[in-house]
Scaffold this motif. Sequence first.
Motif, mmCIF file in Angstrom:
data_model
loop_
_atom_site.group_PDB
_atom_site.id
_atom_site.type_symbol
_atom_site.label_atom_id
_atom_site.label_comp_id
_atom_site.label_asym_id
_atom_site.label_seq_id
_atom_site.Cartn_x
_atom_site.Cartn_y
_atom_site.Cartn_z
ATOM 1 N N ALA A 218 -5.112 4.237 -2.173
ATOM 2 C CA ALA A 218 -3.927 3.764 -1.462
ATOM 3 C C ALA A 218 -3.467 4.756 -0.391
ATOM 4 C CB ALA A 218 -2.787 3.483 -2.437
ATOM 5 N N LYS A 219 -3.527 6.052 -0.692
ATOM 6 C CA LYS A 219 -3.029 7.042 0.260
ATOM 7 C C LYS A 219 -3.836 7.003 1.560
ATOM 8 C CE LYS A 219 -1.705 11.761 1.002
ATOM 9 N NZ LYS A 219 -1.737 13.126 0.665
ATOM 10 N N ALA A 220 -5.141 6.910 1.480
ATOM 11 C CA ALA A 220 -5.987 6.885 2.681
ATOM 12 C C ALA A 220 -5.685 5.644 3.525
ATOM 13 C CB ALA A 220 -7.465 6.924 2.295
ATOM 14 N N ILE A 221 -5.503 4.512 2.859
ATOM 15 C CA ILE A 221 -5.182 3.272 3.585
ATOM 16 C C ILE A 221 -3.818 3.409 4.231
ATOM 17 C CG2 ILE A 221 -4.694 0.814 3.331
ATOM 18 C CD1 ILE A 221 -6.750 0.821 0.989
ATOM 19 N N TYR A 222 -2.829 3.906 3.465
ATOM 20 C CA TYR A 222 -1.476 4.073 3.992
ATOM 21 C C TYR A 222 -1.468 5.013 5.193
ATOM 22 C CZ TYR A 222 3.290 5.741 4.462
ATOM 23 O OH TYR A 222 4.507 6.114 4.964
ATOM 24 N N GLU A 223 -2.150 6.155 5.091
ATOM 25 C CA GLU A 223 -2.176 7.127 6.192
ATOM 26 C C GLU A 223 -2.798 6.508 7.440
ATOM 27 O OE1 GLU A 223 -0.683 10.053 6.363
ATOM 28 O OE2 GLU A 223 0.038 9.822 4.309
ATOM 29 N N ASP A 224 -3.808 5.684 7.265
ATOM 30 C CA ASP A 224 -4.436 5.028 8.416
ATOM 31 C C ASP A 224 -3.493 3.993 9.031
ATOM 32 O OD1 ASP A 224 -6.526 4.408 10.244
ATOM 33 O OD2 ASP A 224 -7.047 2.668 9.015
ATOM 34 N N LEU A 225 -2.868 3.179 8.213
ATOM 35 C CA LEU A 225 -2.015 2.106 8.714
ATOM 36 C C LEU A 225 -0.698 2.607 9.302
ATOM 37 C CD1 LEU A 225 -2.523 -0.636 5.958
ATOM 38 C CD2 LEU A 225 -3.570 -0.516 8.230
ATOM 39 N N ARG A 226 -0.158 3.689 8.788
ATOM 40 C CA ARG A 226 1.139 4.157 9.264
ATOM 41 C C ARG A 226 1.085 4.681 10.692
ATOM 42 N NH1 ARG A 226 2.661 10.076 7.553
ATOM 43 N NH2 ARG A 226 4.708 9.253 8.003
ATOM 44 N N LYS A 227 -0.119 4.946 11.208
ATOM 45 C CA LYS A 227 -0.275 5.418 12.587
ATOM 46 C C LYS A 227 0.313 4.415 13.579
ATOM 47 C CE LYS A 227 -4.513 7.845 11.441
ATOM 48 N NZ LYS A 227 -5.980 7.787 11.533
ATOM 49 N N ARG A 228 0.283 3.157 13.236
ATOM 50 C CA ARG A 228 0.822 2.114 14.117
ATOM 51 C C ARG A 228 2.307 2.338 14.375
ATOM 52 N NH1 ARG A 228 4.374 -1.042 15.890
ATOM 53 N NH2 ARG A 228 4.124 -3.254 16.100
ATOM 54 N N PHE A 229 3.024 2.820 13.380
ATOM 55 C CA PHE A 229 4.462 3.013 13.510
ATOM 56 C C PHE A 229 4.815 4.373 14.098
ATOM 57 C CE2 PHE A 229 3.824 -0.128 10.167
ATOM 58 C CZ PHE A 229 4.569 -1.159 10.681
ATOM 59 N N GLU A 230 3.951 5.370 13.948
ATOM 60 C CA GLU A 230 4.208 6.697 14.499
ATOM 61 C C GLU A 230 4.206 6.675 16.019
ATOM 62 O OE1 GLU A 230 1.190 9.077 12.696
ATOM 63 O OE2 GLU A 230 2.329 9.350 10.848
ATOM 64 N N VAL B 7 0.843 -1.203 0.000
ATOM 65 C CA VAL B 7 0.000 0.000 0.000
ATOM 66 C C VAL B 7 0.877 1.252 0.000
ATOM 67 C CG1 VAL B 7 -1.602 1.341 1.436
ATOM 68 C CG2 VAL B 7 -2.024 -1.075 1.052
ATOM 69 N N LYS B 8 1.971 1.209 0.742
ATOM 70 C CA LYS B 8 2.881 2.345 0.804
ATOM 71 C C LYS B 8 3.432 2.659 -0.593
ATOM 72 C CE LYS B 8 7.212 3.718 3.033
ATOM 73 N NZ LYS B 8 8.266 3.281 3.949
ATOM 74 N N GLN B 9 3.866 1.625 -1.303
ATOM 75 C CA GLN B 9 4.375 1.822 -2.668
ATOM 76 C C GLN B 9 3.275 2.328 -3.595
ATOM 77 O OE1 GLN B 9 7.561 1.840 -3.533
ATOM 78 N NE2 GLN B 9 7.907 1.433 -1.356
ATOM 79 N N ALA B 10 2.073 1.767 -3.419
ATOM 80 C CA ALA B 10 0.946 2.210 -4.259
ATOM 81 C C ALA B 10 0.619 3.677 -3.976
ATOM 82 C CB ALA B 10 -0.269 1.324 -4.003
ATOM 83 N N ALA B 11 0.703 4.105 -2.715
ATOM 84 C CA ALA B 11 0.426 5.503 -2.369
ATOM 85 C C ALA B 11 1.467 6.424 -3.001
ATOM 86 C CB ALA B 11 0.414 5.669 -0.853
ATOM 87 N N LYS B 12 2.742 5.985 -3.032
ATOM 88 C CA LYS B 12 3.792 6.787 -3.670
ATOM 89 C C LYS B 12 3.533 6.956 -5.162
ATOM 90 C CE LYS B 12 7.573 5.739 -0.485
ATOM 91 N NZ LYS B 12 8.855 5.053 -0.293
ATOM 92 N N MET B 13 2.830 5.972 -5.734
ATOM 93 C CA MET B 13 2.532 6.015 -7.162
ATOM 94 C C MET B 13 1.148 6.603 -7.420
ATOM 95 S SD MET B 13 4.177 2.312 -8.015
ATOM 96 C CE MET B 13 3.968 2.367 -9.785
ATOM 97 N N ASN B 14 0.528 7.185 -6.371
ATOM 98 C CA ASN B 14 -0.782 7.821 -6.464
ATOM 99 C C ASN B 14 -1.891 6.882 -6.923
ATOM 100 O OD1 ASN B 14 -0.013 10.392 -5.524
ATOM 101 N ND2 ASN B 14 0.904 10.825 -7.531
ATOM 102 N N ALA B 15 -1.830 5.622 -6.520
ATOM 103 C CA ALA B 15 -2.903 4.680 -6.848
ATOM 104 C C ALA B 15 -4.169 5.088 -6.092
ATOM 105 C CB ALA B 15 -2.502 3.263 -6.463
#
Length: 156
Positions: free
Chosen positions: A134-146, A123-131
């Motif tokens: 993907a960006k909304a999913i990535y932003e939600d999931l990355r909270k776990r690492f923040e 999803v992260k790679q897809a968000a970088k490619m503006n799929a």
Amino acid sequence: MENRISIEIPPADLQAIKAALQQIQGLLAPHVIALTPEQRKTIPKMSDGTEPFVDKVMDYAVNNSEFLPAYVSLEELQKDWNATSGLMPLLRMVDQIQDTMSDTAMLAGSEAYKGALSYYNSVKQAAKMNAPDAKAIYEDLRKRFEKQGRKPSSNE
């Protein structure tokens, strides 16, 4: 990705196991106690090597009670030994069950987490490619690492 475990425990089995464990807890409740961490540190502990010694002492104490100190009750000593003798085989069974359940849950959890990280990286790679989406999913999931308070790792 290696798949070392592939199990499906039927919900009815899980419920039956939970009910059986609750029954065991109920049966044990009037007979067990909980020690504080300090108590656990300070009391002498019986081990596999100690059991035969205590068993032998019990035989001697019953048959040669004249050597039993006045402050030691033979009746209470026998109760303690009988409780230990009865509980230890059960404890060994519970330890075996706990070990295999823990190992199974650990491996299944590890595989689920690795799969989730793979999805996250995709999803992260897809968000970088503006799929799309993907960006909304990535932003939600990355909270776990923040929440870890560190810079993103290569897994992110």
